[in-house]
Design a protein around this motif. Structure first.
Motif: not given
Length: 363
Positions: A32-57
């Protein structure tokens, strides 16, 4: 269920029918935990969850496992590197274990004592924390503490730490093991730092390197910790003890010590004391990020007296929470730990400083 007992369960050290039954239960929850981690990472990998940039490295420092892997010393090392190169830096972290939203946690207090000029913003919303730090302090860089799993904030460099003494969390993800996500997630890392290499034999370090290399082509850096002295908290008022502020390890051998800690990896701390050949007569462990109250301090002193110890020793992270030079009539010292990269230092420094090449060219 205590944390030490649970660790004995997942490591396999705890034997017997009850332990086996608990391991079966933990196994049943792991998919159950492994699937939850996979699903969350998959969302970021496919762009269905946003990754937000900021004005610094943004330089993220994180790990794959629960517990301590040396993130705080690495945060200090990276921050000091940036400072030496005339770059302004701020630290962002979640603030896990703080009493409330306004009170810094133990890690923040330790970082404040080691990096007094570096602003540190704690907020579960790391994007908001980074933006606040940039707006208030105009920093060139954000060092994101424990950021590998926090993928919502964009980063320019992902540094992942692996503890050589237990590199892969007993080979299983939570709750059966200590992995926060599968080892295959190392493919997201830009640099992998194997810490505490001094705790294990060279062949174990080599085996860990090979396992990492099977998952990622990222550079692998080796680091170790060294301890040369113990130091004491000093109040601004006159001190109440004749003990010096800092004593070298060689002079600490005359004392009879009692150890206590509230950290993610107490075994590493206690192993350091053993390697330094301090006369440690007993120890007490508290949960990671534990807030010491008067009852805890009395418990420590009573245990020290019963063990015949005349001095107390803890970690830097514990000492900043206690903020006193003695507990009862027992002086308390913290072990001063230095972080040293002994292989791959030039490579990791270059990777970090290359992020700011354009900025330097404009100066």
């Amino acid at each position: 269920m205590s944390i030490p007992w649970l660790l004995r369960i997942v490591s396999g050290k705890q034997k017997g029918p009850a332990a086996a039954l608990v391991r079966v239960g933990l196994w049943s929850l792991t998919p159950i935990y492994r699937f939850a981690v996979w699903f969350r990472n998959r969302q970021f990998d496919t762009g269905s969850r946003d990754i937000t940039s900021v004005d610094a490295k943004v330089i993220s420092i994180g790990n794959l496992t629960t517990g301590g892997t040396g993130k705080t010393p690495m945060v200090v090392w990276v921050s000091q590197l940036l400072q030496r190169n005339n770059l302004s830096v701020g630290i962002v972290s979640r603030g896990y274990g703080s009493r409330d939203d306004q009170t810094p946690n133990d890690e923040a207090l330790e970082l404040l004592s080691r990096l007094p000029a570096v602003p540190h913003v704690q907020n579960p919303d790391r994007v908001a924390a980074a933006r606040s730090c940039i707006e208030k302090h105009s920093v060139d860089a954000i060092v994101l503490d424990d950021g590998f799993q926090h993928r919502r904030i964009g980063r320019d460099l992902d540094i992942v730490l692996i503890d050589a003494s237990n590199p892969f969390g007993f080979g299983n993800v939570l709750p059966r093991g200590l992995l926060r996500e599968p080892i295959s997630s190392l493919k997201r890392a830009d640099i992998v730092v194997v810490t505490r290499c001094d705790r294990v034999e060279a062949d174990m370090v080599l085996a860990t390197r090979r396992r990492i290399a099977a998952e990622t082509s990222a550079p692998i850096v080796l680091a170790r910790t060294t301890a040369n002295s113990l130091f004491q908290h000093k109040n601004s008022e006159a001190t109440t003890t004749d003990e010096p502020t800092e004593i070298p390890i060689a002079k600490a051998h005359s004392g009879r010590w009692f150890a206590f800690s509230a950290i993610g990896n107490p075994e590493s701390f206690e192993a350091s004391l053993a390697e330094l050949q301090l006369d440690v007569l007993g120890s007490i462990r508290f949960r990671d990020h534990h807030h010491f109250d008067d009852g805890d301090l009395r418990k420590i002193v009573v245990a020290a007296k019963q063990a015949g110890a005349d001095r107390l020793v803890c970690t830097h992270k514990d000492l900043v929470k206690i903020s006193r030079e003695s507990i009862g009539d027992r002086p308390v010292f913290a072990l001063k730990i230095d972080f040293e990269i002994f292989e791959g230092q030039e490579e990791i420094e270059q990777a970090i400083l290359d992020l700011f090449a354009t900025l330097k060219a404009l100066e």
